[in-house]
Scaffold this active site. Structure first.
Site, PDB file in Angstrom:
ATOM      1  N   LYS A 153      18.407 -24.018 -20.451  1.00 36.64           N
ATOM      2  CA  LYS A 153      18.152 -22.741 -21.126  1.00 36.64           C
ATOM      3  C   LYS A 153      18.277 -21.568 -20.157  1.00 36.64           C
ATOM      4  O   LYS A 153      18.894 -20.547 -20.481  1.00 36.64           O
ATOM      5  CB  LYS A 153      16.764 -22.766 -21.780  1.00 36.64           C
ATOM      6  N   THR A 154      17.682 -21.703 -18.978  1.00 40.27           N
ATOM      7  CA  THR A 154      17.792 -20.619 -17.988  1.00 40.27           C
ATOM      8  C   THR A 154      19.232 -20.441 -17.532  1.00 40.27           C
ATOM      9  O   THR A 154      19.716 -19.312 -17.377  1.00 40.27           O
ATOM     10  CB  THR A 154      16.889 -20.921 -16.782  1.00 40.27           C
ATOM     11  N   ASP A 185      11.362 -16.316 -20.595  1.00 33.76           N
ATOM     12  CA  ASP A 185      11.076 -17.751 -20.631  1.00 33.76           C
ATOM     13  C   ASP A 185       9.697 -17.987 -21.238  1.00 33.76           C
ATOM     14  O   ASP A 185       8.810 -17.128 -21.135  1.00 33.76           O
ATOM     15  CB  ASP A 185      11.136 -18.320 -19.215  1.00 33.76           C
ATOM     16  N   THR A 205      10.054 -24.120 -25.357  1.00 35.63           N
ATOM     17  CA  THR A 205      10.008 -25.562 -25.559  1.00 35.63           C
ATOM     18  C   THR A 205       9.285 -25.914 -26.850  1.00 35.63           C
ATOM     19  O   THR A 205       9.257 -27.080 -27.241  1.00 35.63           O
ATOM     20  CB  THR A 205       9.291 -26.246 -24.380  1.00 35.63           C
ATOM     21  N   ARG A 252      18.312 -31.684 -15.106  1.00 41.71           N
ATOM     22  CA  ARG A 252      17.426 -31.371 -13.969  1.00 41.71           C
ATOM     23  C   ARG A 252      16.954 -32.652 -13.293  1.00 41.71           C
ATOM     24  O   ARG A 252      16.924 -32.744 -12.064  1.00 41.71           O
ATOM     25  CB  ARG A 252      16.233 -30.552 -14.445  1.00 41.71           C
TER      26      ARG A 252
END
Length: 359
Positions: free
Chosen positions: A79-80, A124, A173, A232
């Site tokens: 997302k980032t 965020d 999330t 990640r």
């Protein structure tokens, strides 16, 4: 570690897990170097990527700012990274903040009032923003205007403040926690899915190239299969395998090196770590596969109830190893098979219904 021991280990902090999806300082620094810079370089999320590409190209063709974008999905899925790509594709600067950092409407007003025209504001964990700030954001997103309250009580005055057009990219999330008025103000909503192993292999090969590592196809596949569908985690495991290969091998990563390295870090073939296996061991060996209450299960593994429920359970449920039932947690046949154990004849399985009336 002896997997049969579920009580003598020090409770594991969720932030310390090798397969945890949260990012610490080291992860953030490495991710900055490994992040793709354009949609063409971005791996996976084909539907979101294609739709977002249309949104951005149409905005550029009109000479306007892009619609506000909401990205939802589990941590570590990109997302980032996508927010930074949006800014890059729009040739605009980006400002990054988070919901927990905005506790007052004045905090948000200060950020919004300093934005440049066309700038991308990445927010965020937008679901954790305070309610007064949320209400201010409604008007800012729709009318590019905020009302700044000066003074208190009957003498308070609302001063309208015009804002330059900007693009808000919100990441969450837990999209269900966003109030409908806020959710409806986003022109584009994209849900990030977990990655397939083939997509993670592409991520690993790309990261290995940037890190100047030698890795073959089978080695990348071994790491991808243990990465829980999350880029990640894949990049983190790749770095740990790199360390092992440099110290214990010739620096080249193949399937055998990757498997041995991840065994050292207690990440098994399905991506389960010590905490995951401790939960399954307790459920199977101490409680015969369940059903068992969450609090009892947490005591058995020496962890907090919240740690078991929020850190271990989601992945175990997604993998089909554990089921939540009204009577408690129940192991599935796949859990018995994964740990190489034979279920007792009275095991109820995922449904937890057999034997309810002693039959």
């Amino acid at each position: 570690m002896n997997w049969d021991d579920t009580s003598d280990e020090t409770p594991l902090d969720a932030a310390d897990r090798l397969v945890g999806a949260s990012a610490d300082g080291e992860d953030q620094a490495v991710e900055a170097a490994l992040r793709p810079k354009s949609l063409d370089e971005f791996v996976g999320q084909e539907r979101v990527r294609e739709q977002l590409d249309l949104v951005l190209k149409a905005a550029l063709a009109r000479g306007a700012t892009a619609d506000h974008v909401l990205l939802s999905g589990a941590p570590g899925l990109g997302k980032t990274t996508l927010s930074m790509i949006i800014a890059a594709e729009m040739n605009a600067p980006i400002r990054i903040t988070s919901g927990p950092a905005i506790q007052h409407a004045g905090d948000l007003a200060a950020i919004l009032s300093s934005l440049q025209e066309g700038e991308v504001l990445f927010l965020d964990e937008i679901h954790r923003m305070s309610r007064p700030a949320e209400e201010m954001l409604y008007m800012a997103m729709e009318d590019f205007r905020v009302d700044v309250i000066v003074g208190k009580g009957p003498g308070a005055t609302a001063i309208p403040l015009e804002l330059p057009p900007f693009t808000l990219v919100g990441a969450t999330t837990r999209a269900g926690l966003l109030p409908p008025p806020l959710r409806d103000r986003f022109g584009f909503t994209g849900h990030m899915e977990f990655y397939e192993s083939a997509e993670l292999e592409r991520v690993i090969h790309r990261s290995a190239q940037l890190l100047d590592l030698e890795i073959d196809t089978e080695g990348a596949a071994e790491i991808a299969g243990r990465s829980r569908g999350t880029p990640r985690i894949a990049n983190r495991l790749l770095r740990r395998v790199r360390d092992y290969a440099q110290v214990k091998a010739d620096g080249h990563i193949n399937r055998e090196v990757a498997a041995v390295a991840l065994a050292v870090y207690e990440v098994d073939a399905r991506g389960l770590d010590r905490l995951d296996r401790a939960v399954l061991q307790a459920l199977l060996k101490l409680f015969g596969g369940g059903p068992v209450g969450l609090s009892t299960l947490a005591v058995a593994v020496g962890e907090e109830r919240e740690t078991v429920e929020e850190v271990a359970e989601p992945f175990l449920v997604r993998e089909g190893l554990l089921a939540r039932t009204p009577r408690g947690r129940v192991a599935t046949p796949a859990a018995w098979a994964h740990l190489g154990l034979a279920p007792p004849p009275q095991a109820s399985g995922a449904g937890g219904q057999q034997g309810l009336f002693g039959t």
